[in-house]
Design an enzyme around this catalytic site. Sequence first.
Site, PDB file in Angstrom:
ATOM      1  N   ILE A  32       5.366  -3.074  -3.800  1.00 30.45           N
ATOM      2  CA  ILE A  32       6.811  -3.311  -3.676  1.00 30.45           C
ATOM      3  C   ILE A  32       7.162  -4.130  -2.430  1.00 30.45           C
ATOM      4  CG2 ILE A  32       7.493  -1.300  -5.041  1.00 30.45           C
ATOM      5  CD1 ILE A  32       8.178   0.108  -2.371  1.00 30.45           C
ATOM      6  N   ASN A  88      -7.526   0.436   3.733  1.00 31.55           N
ATOM      7  CA  ASN A  88      -7.243   0.951   5.066  1.00 31.55           C
ATOM      8  C   ASN A  88      -7.565   2.445   5.096  1.00 31.55           C
ATOM      9  OD1 ASN A  88      -6.121  -1.578   5.881  1.00 31.55           O
ATOM     10  ND2 ASN A  88      -4.219  -1.027   4.850  1.00 31.55           N
ATOM     11  N   HIS A 101      -6.139   3.930  -1.570  1.00 33.74           N
ATOM     12  CA  HIS A 101      -5.675   2.800  -2.373  1.00 33.74           C
ATOM     13  C   HIS A 101      -6.298   1.511  -1.870  1.00 33.74           C
ATOM     14  CE1 HIS A 101      -2.727   3.304   0.887  1.00 33.74           C
ATOM     15  NE2 HIS A 101      -2.436   2.009   0.775  1.00 33.74           N
ATOM     16  N   HIS A 103      -5.930  -2.735  -1.795  1.00 38.02           N
ATOM     17  CA  HIS A 103      -5.018  -3.870  -1.908  1.00 38.02           C
ATOM     18  C   HIS A 103      -5.807  -5.069  -2.411  1.00 38.02           C
ATOM     19  CE1 HIS A 103      -1.820  -2.124   0.765  1.00 38.02           C
ATOM     20  NE2 HIS A 103      -2.860  -1.441   1.216  1.00 38.02           N
TER      21      HIS A 103
END
Length: 114
Positions: A32, A88, A101, A103
């Site tokens: 987002i 991360n 997660h 990216h």
Amino acid sequence: MKDESIFKKIINKELTASIIYQDKIVTAFKDIKPKAPIHILIIPNIFISSSNDIDEKNKDILAHMFYIAVQIAKKKKISEKGYRIIINCNKDGGQEINYLHMHLLGGKKLRPLS
């Protein structure tokens, strides 16, 4: 630990998100707050707090996350020019949500990290 994070709500389709891929292991959706023209998050469908929590039982999930990231990069036509995959870990590593997660960033020339 029961997880009620935003990611779990996206997996369960309780929130409107731009899901671009989902199978029984992972879910991928548009970030987002994108940092590049293509910025996709890939998350496991089971709660794993951070990369520190990868263990013998769930290590194959990480390989599947990478595989799906590459497939999305090919589908989005960024695999030839290049892309970046980032995970991360914890606060000092830049992890903002307490849920593992990945990216996937691309669609423009990315600056070096150093």
